[in-house]
Design a protein around this motif. Structure first.
Motif, short mmCIF file in Angstrom:
data_model
loop_
_atom_site.label_atom_id
_atom_site.label_comp_id
_atom_site.label_asym_id
_atom_site.label_seq_id
_atom_site.Cartn_x
_atom_site.Cartn_y
_atom_site.Cartn_z
N ALA A 1 -5.75 26.37 -11.22
CA ALA A 1 -6.41 27.46 -11.93
C ALA A 1 -6.08 27.48 -13.42
O ALA A 1 -6.95 27.76 -14.25
N ARG A 2 -4.83 27.21 -13.75
CA ARG A 2 -4.43 27.31 -15.16
C ARG A 2 -5.15 26.29 -16.04
O ARG A 2 -5.27 26.49 -17.25
N TRP A 3 -5.60 25.18 -15.43
CA TRP A 3 -6.27 24.13 -16.22
C TRP A 3 -7.78 24.32 -16.27
O TRP A 3 -8.47 23.61 -17.01
N ARG A 4 -8.30 25.25 -15.50
CA ARG A 4 -9.75 25.44 -15.45
C ARG A 4 -10.22 26.62 -16.28
O ARG A 4 -11.39 26.70 -16.63
N GLY B 1 0.82 -1.20 0.00
CA GLY B 1 0.00 0.00 0.00
C GLY B 1 0.86 1.25 0.00
O GLY B 1 2.03 1.21 0.37
N GLY B 2 0.26 2.36 -0.41
CA GLY B 2 0.99 3.61 -0.45
C GLY B 2 1.17 4.19 0.95
O GLY B 2 0.37 3.93 1.85
N ASP B 3 2.21 4.97 1.13
CA ASP B 3 2.41 5.62 2.42
C ASP B 3 1.40 6.76 2.57
O ASP B 3 0.86 7.26 1.59
N PRO B 4 1.13 7.20 3.80
CA PRO B 4 0.07 8.20 4.02
C PRO B 4 0.28 9.50 3.28
O PRO B 4 -0.70 10.11 2.82
N ALA B 5 1.52 9.98 3.14
CA ALA B 5 1.74 11.25 2.46
C ALA B 5 1.38 11.16 0.99
O ALA B 5 0.70 12.04 0.44
N ARG B 6 1.83 10.09 0.34
CA ARG B 6 1.51 9.93 -1.09
C ARG B 6 0.03 9.66 -1.31
O ARG B 6 -0.56 10.15 -2.27
N LYS B 7 -0.55 8.88 -0.41
CA LYS B 7 -1.98 8.62 -0.55
C LYS B 7 -2.78 9.89 -0.37
O LYS B 7 -3.79 10.13 -1.07
N THR B 8 -2.37 10.74 0.56
CA THR B 8 -3.04 12.03 0.74
C THR B 8 -2.96 12.87 -0.52
O THR B 8 -3.95 13.48 -0.94
N ALA B 9 -1.78 12.91 -1.13
CA ALA B 9 -1.60 13.67 -2.37
C ALA B 9 -2.53 13.14 -3.46
O ALA B 9 -3.13 13.92 -4.22
N TRP B 10 -2.67 11.83 -3.55
CA TRP B 10 -3.55 11.24 -4.57
C TRP B 10 -5.01 11.59 -4.28
O TRP B 10 -5.75 11.95 -5.20
N GLU B 11 -5.41 11.48 -3.02
CA GLU B 11 -6.80 11.79 -2.67
C GLU B 11 -7.14 13.24 -3.01
O GLU B 11 -8.22 13.52 -3.55
N VAL B 12 -6.24 14.16 -2.70
CA VAL B 12 -6.49 15.57 -3.01
C VAL B 12 -6.53 15.78 -4.51
O VAL B 12 -7.37 16.53 -5.04
N SER B 13 -5.64 15.11 -5.24
CA SER B 13 -5.63 15.23 -6.71
C SER B 13 -6.96 14.79 -7.30
O SER B 13 -7.47 15.41 -8.24
N ARG B 14 -7.53 13.72 -6.75
CA ARG B 14 -8.82 13.26 -7.24
C ARG B 14 -9.92 14.28 -6.94
O ARG B 14 -10.81 14.52 -7.77
N ARG B 15 -9.88 14.87 -5.76
CA ARG B 15 -10.91 15.86 -5.43
C ARG B 15 -10.78 17.10 -6.29
O ARG B 15 -11.79 17.70 -6.70
N ALA C 1 -9.65 17.10 -9.32
CA ALA C 1 -10.17 16.70 -10.64
C ALA C 1 -11.69 16.77 -10.69
O ALA C 1 -12.28 16.97 -11.75
N GLU C 2 -12.32 16.67 -9.53
CA GLU C 2 -13.78 16.73 -9.45
C GLU C 2 -14.29 18.14 -9.19
O GLU C 2 -15.49 18.35 -9.01
N GLY C 3 -13.37 19.12 -9.12
CA GLY C 3 -13.79 20.51 -9.00
C GLY C 3 -13.38 21.21 -7.72
O GLY C 3 -13.65 22.41 -7.57
N ALA C 4 -12.75 20.50 -6.79
CA ALA C 4 -12.33 21.12 -5.53
C ALA C 4 -11.08 21.97 -5.74
O ALA C 4 -10.47 21.96 -6.81
N TYR C 5 -10.68 22.68 -4.68
CA TYR C 5 -9.49 23.52 -4.71
C TYR C 5 -8.43 22.93 -3.79
O TYR C 5 -8.71 22.60 -2.63
#
Length: 511
Positions: free
Chosen positions: A402-405, A46-60, A62-66
């Motif tokens: 912002a640059r991608w939106r 499994g991924g370590d907590p720091a990398r998993k956190t980065a992935w979770e935020v990246s997914r959010r 991608a769904e429109g969060a900041y």
């Protein structure tokens, strides 16, 4: 890179061992880089907590969060702090910010367009690419840790694909990949890929540098590259001590360093700003030094000539500039009216103003459509600030998504709104009163063109030179503000967001 003491050393039987003498897996050489050949049974599941956190935020995101709102919540929820939190922050922001370059590299390494890769898997690959090409993580560790993350969040099948793509990426250096993915492109398109900006933004920034006098033809290319690079550099944490509520000395005592640019500013080199009591109590705040200078300049301009002035912040949310203006107004025997278009944003302003209100500073917070306020309250206010909604191209380093939106189609809608707001502000100003027009964007269409269009259609307004109002912590005029009479700040020149400011005076009054 690791120091020589940290590198694996070869013992008498030619096997690698770590610093504690433990045997290491064999390493094979590929493309000049070390890569660990782990057996499946030895790989992290499994991924370590720091990398998993980065992935979770990246997914959010991608769904429109900041990212700036989601990351702190995710770090707290996952119990990630200290150096791991710093790692997760750099990884999250860097992967989102540099996805234009990384997607081009991933496409080449994967042999397929990024659009054909499952988005959650693509986010994992971007995180791996950033560790390999943009962070000080050993390539073999970046690849193996990201594969472990993929196994947990994308599934075993996808982890094999991630492993294959990242192994290809480790075979070349960042410079080699940039040469590969930019080859054959024209100059601006190559810069867009290398510096991970949409091409339309690169063109807009180039035009803004030239139009505002920030660079001439001879130095334009160098200035553009410096600006693009500044957009990709993690910004410093800038703090503001709201006058009468906190002092720069108090922030310095809490571990910050006094700003050389802003008289009310400080910078925090490390640590969480929320650990500072003045920040928690809203007596001070995190605020870009450019925004601080803008508010100070607006307050320092000669007023309408009236005594007890009334100031209006037409678009006050979320309240950072308004809170600073409220304390500056109080110091000049004036009162601030803060307006926002929705109840939600009005409540954000109230929260930001909490310390000022508790301290007895006179400030009025209300909800209304800024486009209509001029007709509802004509000739009322001594000063009106229009911090207009904009593309936000001046704050790309702080807002990685912002640059991608944004896209060029946003410009006409925004400039129409900006023009309406500026005209409304001028209508709301008293004869002889001042109107400050500001955007966190250097795009010419949102800045000088809006001001020019309004001035051409009105005979009751005149632009004033705002450059002399921008004073640093030593009281000296800030340099390189443009040709005037407007002001343009730049990340690569001033270390601030690319704030634009124009100062307009309405005809008449006692002046």
């Amino acid at each position: 890179m690791s120091s020589s003491e940290d590198r694996p050393r070869r013992d008498d039987d030619s096997r690698y061992r770590d610093a504690k003498g433990r045997q290491r897996p064999e390493v094979r050489r590929t493309g000049g880089r070390d890569r660990t050949a782990l057996r499946p049974a030895d790989r992290r599941r499994g991924g370590d907590p720091a990398r998993k956190t980065a992935w979770e935020v990246s997914r959010r995101v991608a769904e429109g969060a900041y990212a700036n709102l989601e990351l702190p919540k995710a770090l707290r929820h996952n119990g990630v702090d200290g150096r791991d939190a710093a790692f997760a922050t750099e990884l999250t922001y860097g992967a989102i910010r540099m996805r234009g370059l990384y997607d081009a590299v991933i496409e080449f390494a994967a042999g397929r367009p990024a659009s054909q890769i499952d988005p959650p898997v693509l986010d994992t690959l971007r995180l791996g690419a950033h560790q390999i090409l943009g962070m000080r993580v050993p390539p073999h560790a970046a690849a193996s840790e990201t594969v472990a993350l993929a196994r947990e969040v994308n599934g075993t099948g996808a982890s094999g694909f991630v492993n294959a793509v990242l192994r290809r990426i480790t075979e070349r250096t960042r410079a080699e990949w940039i040469a590969e993915v930019t080859g054959g492109r024209d100059h601006l398109d190559a810069l867009a890929v290398e510096h991970s900006h949409p091409l339309w933004i690169v063109r807009a920034l180039r035009g803004s540098l030239l139009a505002g006098g920030a660079a001439d033809d001879e130095h334009l290319d160098a200035a553009l590259i410096a600006l693009l690079a500044a957009d990709n550099a993690p910004p410093k944490v800038s703090l503001v001590a709201r006058p009468g509520l906190a002092s720069v000395a108090e922030l310095v005592d809490a571990g910050a360093e006094a700003s050389k640019l802003s008289p009310v500013g400080a910078t925090l080199g490390h640590g969480d700003p929320a650990d500072i009591p003045a920040i928690r109590q809203t007596r001070a705040a995190v605020q870009d030094e450019g925004s601080q200078l803008l508010a100070l300049a607006f307050a320092a301009a000669d007023g309408s000539g009236a005594g007890h002035e009334e100031w209006l912040d037409l678009c006050a949310g979320p309240g950072g500039k308004a809170a600073l203006l409220a304390t500056l107004a109080a110091g000049q025997d004036a009162v601030l009216f803060a307006n926002e278009v929705s109840e939600h944003r009005t409540e954000l302003v109230r929260r930001t103003m909490a310390a000022a209100i508790d301290a007895g500073i006179e400030v009025m917070v209300g909800t209304g459509d800024g486009r209509e306020l001029g007709s509802e309250e004509p000739d009322t206010y001594d000063r009106v600030l229009v911090d207009a909604p904009c593309t936000g191209l001046g704050a790309l380093r702080r807002r990685p998504e912002a640059r991608w939106r944004r896209n060029p189609g946003d410009i006409p809608t925004l400039t129409a709104l900006q023009t309406e707001l500026l005209n409304s502000a001028l209508d709301a100003a008293k004869p002889g009163g001042l109107v400050g027009y500001a955007t966190c964007s250097p795009h010419v269409a949102e800045t000088t063109e809006v001001v020019r269009a309004v001035l051409e259609r009105r005979d009751d307004v005149q632009a004033e030179d705002a450059r002399g109002l921008f004073r640093d912590a030593a009281g000296q005029q800030v340099t390189d503000l443009g040709d005037g009479p407007t002001v343009q700040l730049w990340p690569h020149v001033h270390g601030t967001d690319a704030m634009f400011f124009a100062l307009l005076r309405k005809a008449g009054g006692d002046r």
